[in-house]
Design an enzyme around this catalytic site. Structure first.
Site, PDB file in Angstrom:
ATOM      1  N   CYS A 140     -62.178 -83.289   1.266  1.00  0.00           N
ATOM      2  CA  CYS A 140     -61.117 -83.557   0.294  1.00  0.00           C
ATOM      3  C   CYS A 140     -61.637 -83.880  -1.098  1.00  0.00           C
ATOM      4  O   CYS A 140     -60.856 -83.950  -2.041  1.00  0.00           O
ATOM      5  CB  CYS A 140     -60.239 -84.717   0.778  1.00  0.00           C
ATOM      6  SG  CYS A 140     -61.126 -86.285   0.929  1.00  0.00           S
ATOM      7  N   GLU A 187     -55.871 -81.736   7.700  1.00  0.00           N
ATOM      8  CA  GLU A 187     -55.631 -83.012   7.010  1.00  0.00           C
ATOM      9  C   GLU A 187     -56.373 -83.024   5.685  1.00  0.00           C
ATOM     10  O   GLU A 187     -57.491 -82.512   5.585  1.00  0.00           O
ATOM     11  CB  GLU A 187     -56.113 -84.164   7.903  1.00  0.00           C
ATOM     12  CG  GLU A 187     -55.965 -85.551   7.304  1.00  0.00           C
ATOM     13  CD  GLU A 187     -57.208 -86.034   6.573  1.00  0.00           C
ATOM     14  OE1 GLU A 187     -57.131 -87.083   5.899  1.00  0.00           O
ATOM     15  OE2 GLU A 187     -58.258 -85.362   6.665  1.00  0.00           O
ATOM     16  N   ARG A 231     -52.504 -95.712   2.821  1.00  0.00           N
ATOM     17  CA  ARG A 231     -53.387 -94.535   2.842  1.00  0.00           C
ATOM     18  C   ARG A 231     -52.539 -93.295   3.079  1.00  0.00           C
ATOM     19  O   ARG A 231     -52.187 -92.969   4.215  1.00  0.00           O
ATOM     20  CB  ARG A 231     -54.444 -94.683   3.943  1.00  0.00           C
ATOM     21  CG  ARG A 231     -55.559 -93.646   3.897  1.00  0.00           C
ATOM     22  CD  ARG A 231     -56.537 -93.845   5.038  1.00  0.00           C
ATOM     23  NE  ARG A 231     -57.712 -93.000   4.901  1.00  0.00           N
ATOM     24  CZ  ARG A 231     -58.825 -93.340   4.251  1.00  0.00           C
ATOM     25  NH1 ARG A 231     -58.897 -94.527   3.682  1.00  0.00           N
ATOM     26  NH2 ARG A 231     -59.851 -92.525   4.163  1.00  0.00           N
ATOM     27  N   ARG A 233     -51.914 -89.372   3.264  1.00  0.00           N
ATOM     28  CA  ARG A 233     -52.622 -88.126   3.515  1.00  0.00           C
ATOM     29  C   ARG A 233     -51.619 -87.035   3.850  1.00  0.00           C
ATOM     30  O   ARG A 233     -50.597 -87.284   4.492  1.00  0.00           O
ATOM     31  CB  ARG A 233     -53.616 -88.284   4.675  1.00  0.00           C
ATOM     32  CG  ARG A 233     -54.808 -89.202   4.354  1.00  0.00           C
ATOM     33  CD  ARG A 233     -55.688 -88.608   3.280  1.00  0.00           C
ATOM     34  NE  ARG A 233     -56.885 -89.376   3.005  1.00  0.00           N
ATOM     35  CZ  ARG A 233     -56.984 -90.293   2.046  1.00  0.00           C
ATOM     36  NH1 ARG A 233     -55.917 -90.587   1.301  1.00  0.00           N
ATOM     37  NH2 ARG A 233     -58.120 -90.924   1.824  1.00  0.00           N
TER      38      ARG A 233
END
Length: 419
Positions: A140, A187, A231, A233
């Site tokens: 990422c 992800e 968090r 995502r």
């Protein structure tokens, strides 16, 4: 060795299961479980055997048990996505992870009984075993806010122009094209949606939907539903054929846990884990090891840094976290100064970093997860990982549709699998 109290076992169970699932397993009302978790009523000692059984069966699948499905684990890190899918009876048949330190942690926890390769780029698609689900947390950094800012500052390309990481998505695509799994789960960071004014994400969707022909669904999920960490995502789920998959089937707790639930306990109830010993916590003195408290020099620097940016009208600075807090996002740079999550230790004492064990808990990993690497590497690994219970919940709602595509009889919900 200190034995885990019923409330400790309940907290460990909540890493993997919802309050509703636990209530069904122990034969109680969900409101009763909620009161136990909040400390409004004591969790009875008579529940210890049931909770022990739930935790044991949740992590142990008999060697000779037939796998419900087969999956591959790409850009595997330390196995957070894998754990979420193994909890539902899946068997990993292939793993790819190039980082040697992450591989050490992965093998320590999962073994090396299946094929494990480093660089997926050099791996021919026909060398990847047949599988039902492809899992991939592709890198990422080229798309994250921090990653883009750093690369801009250094005059380096980002996104798909970053040839070392950004194009790894296309290695995922070529494996999907060659093996045609029933489903996939990818992800990445939330910023993937907006990177390059949305053009990067549009290329990804076009590749998955138009070129590969998969039924694709995506959603941003915040890990704070399951652990005390903000968090966000993005998760992309795809199926080989059109399905009735819906994100509305997710069961996301509305009142997630707070920081106190993952901190080392100083009241004598902190379990002594054989694989940790006193590395993170001094059980004799009932305290976190002093090395995690910031030095006077570092604490002074962080305060000065925050004051400077505050005066300039910027939002940069450290983040103090309290027992009732939901923390900022744990990052891979946490080993440098711990500034995003500093645990408050009272007005007369400098704050401290989370220990690697607390970071593991913050990401939803059970205390059975072993940390065989240095603190620096552990911080990097957990900062790059996923909130495991999110993966377990997404796997739960994916699998009925995977079963249908595979022609398998529907399997009972996750709890029935492990009961």
């Amino acid at each position: 060795m200190t034995q885990a109290a019923p409330l400790d076992l309940l907290k460990q169970a909540r890493i993997r299961f919802t309050q509703r699932e636990i209530a069904a397993y122990v034969g109680k009302d969900i409101k009763t479980v909620r009161r136990w978790e909040k400390g409004e009523t004591p969790c009875p000692a008579m529940l210890e055997p049931a909770l022990h059984g739930l935790l044991q069966t949740a992590t142990t699948i008999p060697v000779d048990a037939p796998a419900r499905f087969r999956f591959i684990d790409l850009f595997a890190g330390i196995g957070g996505i894998r754990m979420g899918f193994e909890a539902h009876g899946g068997a990993c048949v292939f793993t790819s992870e190039w980082n040697a330190f992450s591989k050490k942690t992965y093998v320590e926890n999962f073994g090396a009984e299946r094929e494990f390769i480093g660089d997926i780029v050099s791996c021919p698609a026909d060398a990847v075993p047949e599988h039902d689900i492809l899992l991939g947390g592709f890198p990422c950094q080229p798309f994250s806010i921090a990653g883009v800012s750093k690369k801009n500052a250094l005059g380096r390309p980002h996104g798909f122009e970053c040839t070392t990481q950004g194009t790894l998505f296309f290695d995922v695509a070529r494996i999907i094209a060659a093996r045609r799994p029933a489903a996939f789960l990818l992800e990445n960071v939330k910023n993937l949606l907006s990177h390059d004014k949305g053009r990067t994400f549009e290329v990804i969707l076009q590749t998955l939907r138009d070129e590969l022909g998969y039924d694709v669904h995506y959603r941003v999920i915040d890990g704070q539903h399951f652990t005390p960490q903000h968090r966000e995502r993005i998760l992309l789920v795809g199926f080989r054929e059109k399905t009735a998959f819906s994100w509305d089937d997710l069961q996301l707790p509305t009142d997630g846990p707070r920081l106190a639930s993952i901190l080392h306990r100083t009241d004598g109830s902190e379990p002594l884990l054989p694989w940790d010993g006193d590395r993170f916590f001094d059980h004799a003195k009932r305290r976190v090891q002093p090395k995690y408290t910031l030095t006077p020099k570092l604490w002074a620097y962080l305060q000065h840094y925050a004051d400077k940016h505050r005066a300039a009208g910027n939002g940069f600075g450290f983040g103090l976290a309290y027992p009732d807090s939901v923390t900022r996002t744990l990052s891979a740079r946490y080993h440098k100064d711990g500034s995003e999550i500093l645990v408050h230790q009272g007005s007369r004492k400098r704050p401290r970093r989370l220990t690697p064990r607390e970071c593991a808990r913050l990401m939803g990993f059970p205390d059975t997860f072993r940390i065989p690497v240095s603190d620096t590497q552990a911080y990097r690994q957990f900062g790059n990982s996923v909130v495991m219970p999110v993966m377990r919940e997404v796997a739960r709602i994916m699998l009925p549709h995977v079963d249908a595509l595979l022609g398998a009889a529907p399997v009972a919900p996750a709890l029935a699998l492990v009961a």
